[in-house]
Design an enzyme around this catalytic site. Structure first.
Site, PDB file in Angstrom:
ATOM      1  N   HIS A 197      31.393  -4.416 -29.802  1.00  0.00           N
ATOM      2  CA  HIS A 197      32.047  -5.641 -29.329  1.00  0.00           C
ATOM      3  C   HIS A 197      31.878  -6.716 -30.387  1.00  0.00           C
ATOM      4  O   HIS A 197      31.232  -6.485 -31.410  1.00  0.00           O
ATOM      5  CB  HIS A 197      31.479  -6.111 -27.992  1.00  0.00           C
ATOM      6  CG  HIS A 197      29.971  -6.198 -27.972  1.00  0.00           C
ATOM      7  ND1 HIS A 197      29.276  -7.179 -28.642  1.00  0.00           N
ATOM      8  CD2 HIS A 197      29.039  -5.394 -27.414  1.00  0.00           C
ATOM      9  CE1 HIS A 197      27.984  -6.997 -28.475  1.00  0.00           C
ATOM     10  NE2 HIS A 197      27.804  -5.902 -27.747  1.00  0.00           N
TER      11      HIS A 197
ATOM     12  N   THR B  42      27.208  -4.208 -24.441  1.00  0.00           N
ATOM     13  CA  THR B  42      26.889  -2.900 -25.021  1.00  0.00           C
ATOM     14  C   THR B  42      27.030  -1.780 -23.986  1.00  0.00           C
ATOM     15  O   THR B  42      27.585  -0.723 -24.279  1.00  0.00           O
ATOM     16  CB  THR B  42      25.443  -2.894 -25.562  1.00  0.00           C
ATOM     17  OG1 THR B  42      25.294  -3.984 -26.454  1.00  0.00           O
ATOM     18  CG2 THR B  42      25.124  -1.601 -26.268  1.00  0.00           C
TER      19      THR B  42
HETATM   20 MN    MN Z   1      26.110  -4.644 -28.153  1.00  0.00          MN
END
Ligand code: MN
Length: 728
Positions: A482, A304
């Site tokens: 992602h 992240t």
């Molecule tokens: Mn993430």
């Protein structure tokens, strides 16, 4: 008899050492449970935490054993115990204010960085703090009263070495247990509290000290000629804006919605005849959305935080670990919030996890964020959280009371968390009309449920944006950070998404790295863009849409609307995707290469293909190389683009966001541009509709600012009141 033995033992030097270590151990564990929030979950983690203070306490207090003269030896042991206690106590006070642990840099800069800390230290004291000092006081008193006598026997170096060795043995055991419970803890630290949980406060501090010494060393070696070669590279790769798109969104609010672990294959996917994400699907093909269907995430171990690094700074995450945690506290950035500030923007992040996660509370200041609304700003009932923090529906609905106070135009980012591995959900949050898959892999089945929940949360937020009128003057950027499902799940997943498990190969796995990227605004003419693109390209694209030329900025992507767009991207592991090829692992024709369109592996290369692949490989390698050089050596310190004002991180205080916003509204009076002011000083929170079961009987939590937030005081207000108090 036993008691007698114990008393005799304490009268020996080894006994005294053992006593000090045990007392320190007890108070450390007391503090760990009472003052720190270490997130201890399974019993094994508790056991590891219980061990953590022992090795370093033995090593430190054991230093006293090396002094031959008995009285000196005893004093040295007490001094070491005292210093260890000072470190513990300082962390307790710091933790109460910042919910974080002291870094060596903070300790060295206390005078400079935290002038407010000394002022309010007294206010931070708790009655239980006496336990942190009581043992030392009692032991010293007993020594003075000669209840504990100083052992006059002489101890050779052998016993000192034995104690040190035992300390190191325990330390090794501790490291081993930490590694088994949390592999790669130190290489991939995303939260200081994890290091403290698994290795203890002393080892954490030592580790942090070594790390910052290394950073200082690297910075010393930083070289201006490195910077020049980077600037040459970004100059050469500059992509000029498109005439039609430059500035079309100038002056608009920017709302970024970070969809946690959200992959492109979810878009338009049906499970048991129902769309998984009906709302996002409708935005995807909306007349006012430009959507990208060949857009790839490019994150590495920083996950992240890597996605955030690319979107905010236009540079890649680092090759090992997370830039946010390893360099984010120190580095100079030229990031979106600060770039936009110069165009009159106010910036904020809304996120339902603790502020320390990924070191965000530090990094955001260096990026130039005005406000960071972490988990402290929202409701706090046990049922409101799952997995990595506040549930998404609650995050969006409870953010409005703050969002409406921000001066416009603003740049606001929402980082969602519910759709995070292991994708757990409480039963009452499930949509009875949506039935997920029934594969043998629970992670997969769960994934569709949390994605569906996230979709509903975004829908509720959109509905509010339209009702409140914010929608009309905002550009909404939606992206997936992602993958959520990874390699081990693809075989089972394949039939669900219309692929075959038998023919699944590296090409398919690369396709799974696609995530959504959509730009939605009532101004824009919608279409689906098929260009190969990635997270590194987002910042240049947004800057140009907002009418800010990125020439002169050190950014490694390029504007997706530019006639000069580069048309290739590179993953953090070196894999390249271009218009024509998928080149696995960046090994060129020596590795595996696929035709991107057909998905067929290319075995025999034409000379033209060889040349093209070679050129791509060099470009991709340089792109990562220069980004790493820039960040690892913190080279932006030496370079400021024309028109950019460097960030001053010390101007931000994320504890008093709300108070700061109210004050600005007040000071601006009629010229305040916040939604609240524009709405005749009336709150818009009542317009927010959510079906979140948690809030059913607590709708006031959407409207009301929590008391803990309201009670925070601005720094100058604080000194005013304390002055008043001293006067009376
Ligand atoms: Mn993430």
């Amino acid at each position: 008899m036993k008691k007698r033995n114990l008393v005799t033992f304490i009268q020996t030097r080894t006994g005294f050492l053992t006593l000090l270590v045990l007392l320190f151990w007890i108070k450390y564990i007391f503090v760990a449970y009472v003052d720190f929030n270490l997130g201890l979950s399974d019993p094994y983690q508790h056991i590891i935490m219980w061990i953590t203070p022992l090795p370093t306490a033995i090593l430190l207090i054991g230093i006293g054993f090396y002094f031959q003269k008995p009285i000196v030896s005893y004093i040295a042991m007490l001094v070491m115990d005292f210093l260890n206690t000072v470190l513990l106590f300082a962390n307790v006070l710091y933790y109460r204010q910042f919910s974080d642990f002291l870094t060596v840099k903070t300790i060295l800069n206390t005078g400079k960085v935290a002038p407010g800390l000394g002022k309010s230290a007294v206010a931070l004291l708790h009655p239980t703090d006496i336990f942190i000092w009581l043992d030392l006081i009692v032991v010293i008193v007993l020594l003075i009263m000669k209840k504990i006598k100083i052992d006059q026997k002489s101890y050779g170096l052998t016993s000192s070495f034995a104690i040190t060795s035992f300390g190191f043995f325990l330390l090794t055991l501790n490291l081993f247990m930490a590694e088994s419970s949390r592999p790669r803890l130190l290489r991939n630290t995303f939260d200081r509290s994890y290091v403290v949980k698994y290795l203890g406060l002393d080892t954490y501090t030592a580790y942090d000290g070594i790390k910052s010494a290394q950073t200082v060393q690297v910075n010393k070696n930083a070289n201006i000629s490195d910077l020049n070669s980077i600037l040459d590279y970004t100059d050469q790769n500059y992509a000029k804006p498109s005439k039609n798109m430059f500035g079309v969104e100038k002056g608009k609010n920017v709302i970024v919605i970070h969809l946690e672990s959200f992959q492109q294959f979810l878009i338009n996917l049906k499970i048991n005849g129902k769309e998984v994400t009906p709302f996002l699907n409708s935005i995807y093909k909306n007349n006012h959305t430009i959507s990208f269907d060949n857009f790839y995430h490019q994150v590495g171990l920083g996950r992240t935080s890597d996605a955030e690094t690319m979107l905010e700074t236009g540079t890649y995450g680092i090759s090992d670990g997370s830039l946010f945690t390893s360099l984010g506290s120190e580095n100079t950035f030229q990031a979106a919030p600060q770039i936009l500030r110069q165009k009159g923007y106010t910036s904020a992040v809304f996120h339902g996890n603790v502020g320390t996660f990924w070191n965000r509370n530090d990094v955001y200041k260096n990026l130039g964020y005005n406000y960071f609304f972490d988990q402290n700003y929202y409701s706090n009932a046990r049922t409101d959280k799952i997995g990595y923090g506040l549930k998404d529906k609650l995050l969006f609905s409870e953010s409005i009371k703050y969002l409406q106070r921000m001066q416009q135009p603003f740049y606001a980012k929402y980082i969602t968390v519910t759709n995070h591995i292991p994708f757990s959900m409480d039963a009452e949050d499930l949509d009875p009309n949506f039935k997920t898959t029934n594969t043998q892999d629970e992670t997969i089945n769960n994934y569709f449920q949390t994605a569906h929940y996230l979709d509903e949360a975004v829908k509720e937020f959109f509905t509010y944006l339209k009702k409140s009128g914010l929608y009309k003057n905002s550009m909404i950027v939606i992206y997936g950070d992602h993958y959520g499902l990874s390699n081990s799940e693809y075989q089972t997943l394949a039939p669900v998404i219309g692929e075959s498990a038998d023919t699944w190969n590296a090409y398919n796995s690369v396709q799974m790295q696609k995530v959504p990227f959509m730009i939605h605004s009532p101004n824009l003419k919608g279409r689906i863009d098929h260009e190969v693109s990635g997270e590194i390209d987002v910042l240049p694209t947004l800057m140009h849409l907002l009418g800010i030329n990125n020439k002169g900025y050190v950014q490694f992507g390029s504007d997706l609307f530019s006639p000069d767009y580069k048309k290739w991207i590179v993953f953090r592991n070196g894999t390249i995707v271009s218009q024509r090829y998928v080149i696995i692992g960046g090994k060129g024709i020596k590795g595996t290469v696929y035709d991107r369109i057909s998905g067929k592996q290319i075995i025999n290369f034409t000379p033209e293909e060889k040349k093209e692949i070679k050129e791509l490989s060099i470009k991709a390698k340089n792109s990562l190389k220069y980004s790493d050089l820039l960040n690892n050596r913190n080279l932006l310190r030496f370079y400021t683009p024309v028109g950019f004002v460097p960030t001053n991180p010390n101007q931000f205080d994320y504890l008093t966001n709300y108070q700061q916003m109210l004050r600005i509204e007040n000071e601006l009076g009629k010229s305040s541009t916040s939604l609240f002011s524009r709405n005749n000083n009336k709150s818009t929170t009542k317009l927010y509709k959510t079906d979140a079961t948690e809030l059913k009987n607590r709708l006031n939590e959407i409207n009301d600012v929590p008391e803990t937030v309201r009670n925070n005081q601005l720094d100058d207000e604080k000194s005013k009141t304390s002055k008043k108090e001293t006067r009376t």
